[in-house]
Design a protein around this motif. Structure first.
Motif, PDB file in Angstrom:
ATOM      1  N   ALA A 149       6.758  20.248  25.322  1.00  0.00           N
ATOM      2  CA  ALA A 149       8.165  20.444  24.942  1.00  0.00           C
ATOM      3  C   ALA A 149       8.327  20.542  23.422  1.00  0.00           C
ATOM      4  N   ILE A 150       7.582  19.770  22.678  1.00  0.00           N
ATOM      5  CA  ILE A 150       7.629  19.817  21.213  1.00  0.00           C
ATOM      6  C   ILE A 150       6.948  21.095  20.721  1.00  0.00           C
ATOM      7  N   ARG A 151       5.803  21.392  21.315  1.00  0.00           N
ATOM      8  CA  ARG A 151       5.045  22.567  20.887  1.00  0.00           C
ATOM      9  C   ARG A 151       5.824  23.859  21.131  1.00  0.00           C
ATOM     10  N   GLU A 152       6.537  23.933  22.256  1.00  0.00           N
ATOM     11  CA  GLU A 152       7.332  25.121  22.584  1.00  0.00           C
ATOM     12  C   GLU A 152       8.430  25.383  21.557  1.00  0.00           C
ATOM     13  N   LEU A 153       8.847  24.357  20.864  1.00  0.00           N
ATOM     14  CA  LEU A 153       9.867  24.502  19.823  1.00  0.00           C
ATOM     15  C   LEU A 153       9.249  24.750  18.447  1.00  0.00           C
ATOM     16  N   GLY A 154       7.928  24.899  18.400  1.00  0.00           N
ATOM     17  CA  GLY A 154       7.249  25.213  17.138  1.00  0.00           C
ATOM     18  C   GLY A 154       6.677  24.031  16.398  1.00  0.00           C
ATOM     19  N   GLY A 155       6.816  22.839  16.949  1.00  0.00           N
ATOM     20  CA  GLY A 155       6.354  21.639  16.258  1.00  0.00           C
ATOM     21  C   GLY A 155       5.012  21.145  16.746  1.00  0.00           C
ATOM     22  N   ALA A 156       4.466  20.218  16.017  1.00  0.00           N
ATOM     23  CA  ALA A 156       3.229  19.528  16.395  1.00  0.00           C
ATOM     24  C   ALA A 156       3.266  18.142  15.763  1.00  0.00           C
ATOM     25  N   LEU A 157       2.490  17.229  16.329  1.00  0.00           N
ATOM     26  CA  LEU A 157       2.487  15.830  15.895  1.00  0.00           C
ATOM     27  C   LEU A 157       1.219  15.480  15.131  1.00  0.00           C
ATOM     28  N   PHE A 158       1.361  14.582  14.173  1.00  0.00           N
ATOM     29  CA  PHE A 158       0.209  14.038  13.461  1.00  0.00           C
ATOM     30  C   PHE A 158       0.475  12.584  13.122  1.00  0.00           C
ATOM     31  N   CYS A 159      -0.602  11.863  12.845  1.00  0.00           N
ATOM     32  CA  CYS A 159      -0.512  10.434  12.541  1.00  0.00           C
ATOM     33  C   CYS A 159      -1.288  10.106  11.279  1.00  0.00           C
ATOM     34  N   ASP A 160      -0.941   8.980  10.692  1.00  0.00           N
ATOM     35  CA  ASP A 160      -1.728   8.402   9.609  1.00  0.00           C
ATOM     36  C   ASP A 160      -1.388   6.921   9.500  1.00  0.00           C
ATOM     37  N   ARG A 161      -2.039   6.268   8.566  1.00  0.00           N
ATOM     38  CA  ARG A 161      -1.787   4.835   8.325  1.00  0.00           C
ATOM     39  C   ARG A 161      -1.368   4.679   6.869  1.00  0.00           C
ATOM     40  N   ARG A 162      -0.170   4.151   6.674  1.00  0.00           N
ATOM     41  CA  ARG A 162       0.347   3.878   5.343  1.00  0.00           C
ATOM     42  C   ARG A 162       1.080   2.542   5.402  1.00  0.00           C
ATOM     43  N   TYR A 163       1.053   1.807   4.301  1.00  0.00           N
ATOM     44  CA  TYR A 163       1.797   0.546   4.210  1.00  0.00           C
ATOM     45  C   TYR A 163       1.446  -0.399   5.353  1.00  0.00           C
ATOM     46  N   ASP A 164       0.178  -0.356   5.760  1.00  0.00           N
ATOM     47  CA  ASP A 164      -0.328  -1.210   6.833  1.00  0.00           C
ATOM     48  C   ASP A 164       0.375  -0.964   8.176  1.00  0.00           C
ATOM     49  N   HIS A 165       0.878   0.260   8.371  1.00  0.00           N
ATOM     50  CA  HIS A 165       1.510   0.658   9.624  1.00  0.00           C
ATOM     51  C   HIS A 165       0.983   2.035  10.035  1.00  0.00           C
ATOM     52  N   VAL A 166       0.955   2.273  11.327  1.00  0.00           N
ATOM     53  CA  VAL A 166       0.555   3.571  11.860  1.00  0.00           C
ATOM     54  C   VAL A 166       1.826   4.364  12.118  1.00  0.00           C
ATOM     55  N   PHE A 167       1.864   5.569  11.544  1.00  0.00           N
ATOM     56  CA  PHE A 167       3.046   6.409  11.674  1.00  0.00           C
ATOM     57  C   PHE A 167       2.733   7.658  12.489  1.00  0.00           C
ATOM     58  N   LEU A 168       3.708   8.089  13.272  1.00  0.00           N
ATOM     59  CA  LEU A 168       3.667   9.349  13.997  1.00  0.00           C
ATOM     60  C   LEU A 168       4.728  10.241  13.371  1.00  0.00           C
ATOM     61  N   TYR A 169       4.322  11.453  13.003  1.00  0.00           N
ATOM     62  CA  TYR A 169       5.235  12.392  12.367  1.00  0.00           C
ATOM     63  C   TYR A 169       5.232  13.720  13.121  1.00  0.00           C
ATOM     64  N   HIS A 170       6.126  14.607  12.701  1.00  0.00           N
ATOM     65  CA  HIS A 170       6.149  15.968  13.210  1.00  0.00           C
ATOM     66  C   HIS A 170       6.103  16.930  12.037  1.00  0.00           C
ATOM     67  N   ASN A 171       5.648  18.128  12.303  1.00  0.00           N
ATOM     68  CA  ASN A 171       5.597  19.180  11.305  1.00  0.00           C
ATOM     69  C   ASN A 171       5.571  20.489  12.070  1.00  0.00           C
ATOM     70  N   GLY A 172       5.813  21.571  11.377  1.00  0.00           N
ATOM     71  CA  GLY A 172       5.630  22.862  12.027  1.00  0.00           C
ATOM     72  C   GLY A 172       4.162  23.008  12.382  1.00  0.00           C
ATOM     73  N   ALA A 173       3.865  23.504  13.559  1.00  0.00           N
ATOM     74  CA  ALA A 173       2.469  23.620  14.007  1.00  0.00           C
ATOM     75  C   ALA A 173       1.651  24.531  13.112  1.00  0.00           C
ATOM     76  N   SER A 174       2.312  25.445  12.391  1.00  0.00           N
ATOM     77  CA  SER A 174       1.566  26.375  11.543  1.00  0.00           C
ATOM     78  C   SER A 174       1.259  25.799  10.161  1.00  0.00           C
ATOM     79  N   SER A 175       1.765  24.599   9.870  1.00  0.00           N
ATOM     80  CA  SER A 175       1.490  23.992   8.563  1.00  0.00           C
ATOM     81  C   SER A 175       0.043  23.510   8.498  1.00  0.00           C
ATOM     82  N   TYR A 176      -0.467  23.457   7.291  1.00  0.00           N
ATOM     83  CA  TYR A 176      -1.799  22.883   7.096  1.00  0.00           C
ATOM     84  C   TYR A 176      -1.903  22.354   5.678  1.00  0.00           C
ATOM     85  N   TYR A 177      -2.710  21.317   5.533  1.00  0.00           N
ATOM     86  CA  TYR A 177      -2.863  20.646   4.251  1.00  0.00           C
ATOM     87  C   TYR A 177      -4.323  20.250   4.067  1.00  0.00           C
TER      88      TYR A 177
END
Length: 188
Positions: A149-177
């Motif tokens: 459902a998220i992917r069909e709208l153009g998004g994708a999910l990613f995670c990382d650890r900051r401030y001693d917490h695990v975060f889940l974020y969204h971004n456009g699936a075509s983004s890259y860093y």
């Protein structure tokens, strides 16, 4: 997977098993109650899985056993490198995202790379479980499996650890860093 292509030599196999055993023994907290001799026996009986683990290792993933599925008996490996594997960064999420970019396309995408390696992207749940075993991705981030459902709208999910917490974020699936890649899992 093509069985003739996805094999490693005897020398590569021995070297990989040595690296995996050393990592297994160094990080016993990741797999309490699991015996290396049983893991090694399963690995030696699974040439294709060894090839996939070798791909994980060669791209900087530092795979290690993180548990055993009680129902199937399979050993579960995750990429346990401190930061998202260097050889898998700078990727957008999937082929559709890659093809949608008009310019400045990355060389590859996470889903196709994982499939080619014979592994799966971590799910959000698996990513959070990994973070219980140590601190990962404090300077990088990792794509995770994204609901349709998220992917069909153009998004994708990613995670990382900051401030001693695990975060889940969204971004456009075509983004890259340069600091975003993916972590994988493999069952043996």
């Amino acid at each position: 997977m093509s069985s003739s292509k996805n094999k490693i030599s005897t020398e590569q196999r021995e070297a990989l098993l040595g690296v995996l055993k050393k990592r297994f023994e160094k990080h016993m907290h990741r797999h309490k109650g699991v015996e290396w001799t049983k893991v090694q026996a399963k690995l030696e009986a699974s040439a294709g899985k060894l090839w996939s683990l070798n791909e994980m290792e060669n791209s900087g993933g530092e795979p290690d056993v993180v548990g055993q599925d009680k129902k199937t008996g399979e050993y579960i490996f995750y990429d346990c490198a401190a930061e998202t594997p260097r050889g898998r960064r700078n990727t957008c999420y999937d082929r559709e995202a890659l093809e949608s970019r008009k310019e400045h396309k990355p060389e590859n995408n996470a889903v196709d790379m994982a499939t080619a390696m014979g592994i799966a992207l971590l799910t959000e749940e698996e990513y959070r479980a990994l973070q219980q075993l140590g601190e990962f991705d404090t300077k990088t981030s990792s794509w995770v499996q994204t609901p349709a459902a998220i992917r069909e709208l153009g998004g994708a999910l990613f995670c990382d650890r900051r401030y001693d917490h695990v975060f889940l974020y969204h971004n456009g699936a075509s983004s890259y860093y340069g600091v975003r890649g993916f972590r994988g899992s493999l069952r043996v």
